[in-house]
Design an enzyme around this catalytic site. Structure first.
Site, PDB file in Angstrom:
ATOM      1  CE1 TYR A 155      12.065  -4.966   4.577  1.00 26.87           C
ATOM      2  CE2 TYR A 155      13.285  -4.955   6.646  1.00 26.87           C
ATOM      3  CZ  TYR A 155      13.137  -5.392   5.343  1.00 26.87           C
ATOM      4  OH  TYR A 155      14.055  -6.270   4.808  1.00 26.87           O
ATOM      5  CB  ALA A 156      10.079  -4.195  12.058  1.00 28.13           C
ATOM      6  CB  SER A 158       6.027  -6.632   6.411  1.00 27.02           C
ATOM      7  OG  SER A 158       7.411  -6.345   6.178  1.00 27.02           O
ATOM      8  CB  ILE A 188      22.539  -8.662   2.506  1.00 25.39           C
ATOM      9  CG1 ILE A 188      22.125  -9.642   3.617  1.00 25.39           C
ATOM     10  CG2 ILE A 188      23.164  -9.387   1.316  1.00 25.39           C
ATOM     11  CD1 ILE A 188      23.263 -10.403   4.281  1.00 25.39           C
TER      12      ILE A 188
HETATM   13  P1  NAD Z   1      16.565  -5.471  -3.544  1.00 27.64           P
HETATM   14  O1  NAD Z   1      15.799  -4.221  -3.407  1.00 27.64           O
HETATM   15  O2  NAD Z   1      17.911  -5.443  -4.159  1.00 27.64           O
HETATM   16  O3  NAD Z   1      15.699  -6.589  -4.275  1.00 27.64           O
HETATM   17  C1  NAD Z   1      14.369  -6.790  -3.986  1.00 27.64           C
HETATM   18  C2  NAD Z   1      13.762  -7.588  -5.096  1.00 27.64           C
HETATM   19  O4  NAD Z   1      12.359  -7.703  -4.870  1.00 27.64           O
HETATM   20  C3  NAD Z   1      13.962  -6.915  -6.438  1.00 27.64           C
HETATM   21  O5  NAD Z   1      14.214  -7.901  -7.408  1.00 27.64           O
HETATM   22  C4  NAD Z   1      12.626  -6.248  -6.647  1.00 27.64           C
HETATM   23  O6  NAD Z   1      12.321  -6.024  -7.991  1.00 27.64           O
HETATM   24  C5  NAD Z   1      11.706  -7.298  -6.039  1.00 27.64           C
HETATM   25  N1  NAD Z   1      10.373  -6.793  -5.763  1.00 27.64           N
HETATM   26  C6  NAD Z   1      10.033  -5.777  -4.943  1.00 27.64           C
HETATM   27  N2  NAD Z   1       8.701  -5.597  -5.007  1.00 27.64           N
HETATM   28  C7  NAD Z   1       8.239  -6.506  -5.881  1.00 27.64           C
HETATM   29  C8  NAD Z   1       6.950  -6.809  -6.368  1.00 27.64           C
HETATM   30  N3  NAD Z   1       5.864  -6.127  -6.000  1.00 27.64           N
HETATM   31  N4  NAD Z   1       6.815  -7.832  -7.260  1.00 27.64           N
HETATM   32  C9  NAD Z   1       7.889  -8.533  -7.654  1.00 27.64           C
HETATM   33  N5  NAD Z   1       9.126  -8.281  -7.234  1.00 27.64           N
HETATM   34  C10 NAD Z   1       9.280  -7.280  -6.359  1.00 27.64           C
HETATM   35  O7  NAD Z   1      16.638  -6.076  -2.086  1.00 27.64           O
HETATM   36  P2  NAD Z   1      17.405  -7.329  -1.471  1.00 27.64           P
HETATM   37  O8  NAD Z   1      18.318  -6.773  -0.483  1.00 27.64           O
HETATM   38  O9  NAD Z   1      17.903  -8.262  -2.507  1.00 27.64           O
HETATM   39  O10 NAD Z   1      16.176  -7.965  -0.681  1.00 27.64           O
HETATM   40  C11 NAD Z   1      15.641  -9.232  -0.942  1.00 27.64           C
HETATM   41  C12 NAD Z   1      14.859  -9.670   0.278  1.00 27.64           C
HETATM   42  O11 NAD Z   1      15.733  -9.752   1.402  1.00 27.64           O
HETATM   43  C13 NAD Z   1      13.761  -8.686   0.671  1.00 27.64           C
HETATM   44  O12 NAD Z   1      12.630  -9.394   1.123  1.00 27.64           O
HETATM   45  C14 NAD Z   1      14.388  -7.921   1.820  1.00 27.64           C
HETATM   46  O13 NAD Z   1      13.424  -7.394   2.677  1.00 27.64           O
HETATM   47  C15 NAD Z   1      15.215  -9.000   2.458  1.00 27.64           C
HETATM   48  N6  NAD Z   1      16.310  -8.489   3.293  1.00 27.64           N
HETATM   49  C16 NAD Z   1      17.346  -7.783   2.761  1.00 27.64           C
HETATM   50  C17 NAD Z   1      18.363  -7.333   3.595  1.00 27.64           C
HETATM   51  C18 NAD Z   1      19.543  -6.557   3.108  1.00 27.64           C
HETATM   52  O14 NAD Z   1      20.367  -6.151   3.932  1.00 27.64           O
HETATM   53  N7  NAD Z   1      19.720  -6.348   1.818  1.00 27.64           N
HETATM   54  C19 NAD Z   1      18.294  -7.593   4.966  1.00 27.64           C
HETATM   55  C20 NAD Z   1      17.232  -8.307   5.465  1.00 27.64           C
HETATM   56  C21 NAD Z   1      16.249  -8.753   4.621  1.00 27.64           C
END
Ligand code: NAD
Length: 247
Positions: A155-156, A158, A188
């Site tokens: 993940y890191a 990417s 988050i």
């Molecule tokens: P989440 O898992 O709630 O949502 C992720 C979203 O991406 C979902 O809507 C999922 O369906 C979609 N998704 C995943 N694979 C997919 C694919 N192949 N095609 C289309 N859609 C796809 O996660 P989140 O926390 O809302 O994360 C959103 C972004 O923020 C991500 O990139 C995540 O890495 C990043 N992020 C989140 C946090 C956190 O603490 N929640 C922290 C840092 C970064």
């Protein structure tokens, strides 16, 4: 603020993407939210209607690991709405595990969903943005990509890749009036973090100067800022939104 502008938000079915799609539509944009689940997307569209957003919110079932689907989705948006002004690359997954036992599949799936997808969508929209000589691209990374995190080597990698990619795009496309920035969320409250054990959550909270986790809306605000007038002269930057975690 974003009236007349067309925005694509990937991974809009929940969490940060859901909030970002609504926030941009509230600001007046014509938003097309992509995700894999038609049911969840229907809920998002219903929520936009309920909120009577200033702009519009449409949805499309598109898996960002499917390059042909991405290219088709972008052609569809430009044919129907005539333009693409904003791209928010939000979709992402985790397949956490210790390095020594990490399978190739865990690495490949995360790199494809989180990084290669960003290359595919950005390449496809850039062709339209370059012609229009305008565009805003916001890619969602993570504090894990900036500082690393045990158990998240895939993940890191990417998310760090997104930073290098975005800075390169900013340098390449700046002269065409296109900005490309990164938002790096900290912890988050979404489905992605929900599954962590309480003990891990508590130890994170203790390290965050603001002593709380962020909400998806906190990230949506940063995205909206970079897409709006305030972001006009900002490109190639990483905006960390983490309650001070990396400070
Ligand atoms: P989440 O898992 O709630 O949502 C992720 C979203 O991406 C979902 O809507 C999922 O369906 C979609 N998704 C995943 N694979 C997919 C694919 N192949 N095609 C289309 N859609 C796809 O996660 P989140 O926390 O809302 O994360 C959103 C972004 O923020 C991500 O990139 C995540 O890495 C990043 N992020 C989140 C946090 C956190 O603490 N929640 C922290 C840092 C970064």
């Amino acid at each position: 603020m974003l009236g007349d502008q067309v925005a694509i938000v990937t991974g809009g079915s929940r969490g940060i993407g859901w909030s970002a799609a609504l926030r941009l539509a509230q600001a007046g944009a014509s938003v097309v939210a992509w995700a894999r689940s038609a049911d969840k997307l229907a809920e998002l569209a219903a929520e936009a209607k309920r909120q009577e957003v200033a702009g519009t919110l449409e949805t499309a079932v598109i898996d960002v690991t499917d390059r042909a689907a991405i290219d088709g989705g972008i052609e569809d948006v430009t044919e129907r709405l005539g333009r693409i002004d904003i791209l928010v690359n939000n979709a992402g997954i985790t397949r956490d595990g210790l390095l020594m036992s990490m399978e190739d599949d865990d690495f490949d799936q995360v790199l494809t969903a989180n990084l290669k997808s960003v290359f595919w969508t950005t390449r496809a929209v850039s062709r339209h943005m370059v012609r229009a000589r305008r565009g805003r691209i916001v890619n969602i990374s993570s504090v894990s990509g900036l500082s690393g995190n045990a158990g998240q080597a895939n993940y890191a990698a990417s998310k760090a890749g997104i930073v290098g990619f975005s800075k390169s795009v900013a340098k390449e496309l700046g002269k065409r009036g296109i900005t490309c920035n990164v938002v790096a969320p900290g912890f988050i409250e979404t489905d992605m973090t929900d599954r962590l054990p309480d003990q891990v959550k508590d130890s994170y909270k203790a390290m965050i100067p603001l002593r709380r986790f962020g909400q998806p809306e906190d990230i949506a605000e940063a995205i909206a800022f970079l897409c709006g007038p305030g972001g006009a002269y900002i490109t190639g930057q990483v905006l960390t939104v983490d309650g001070g975690l990396l400070t």
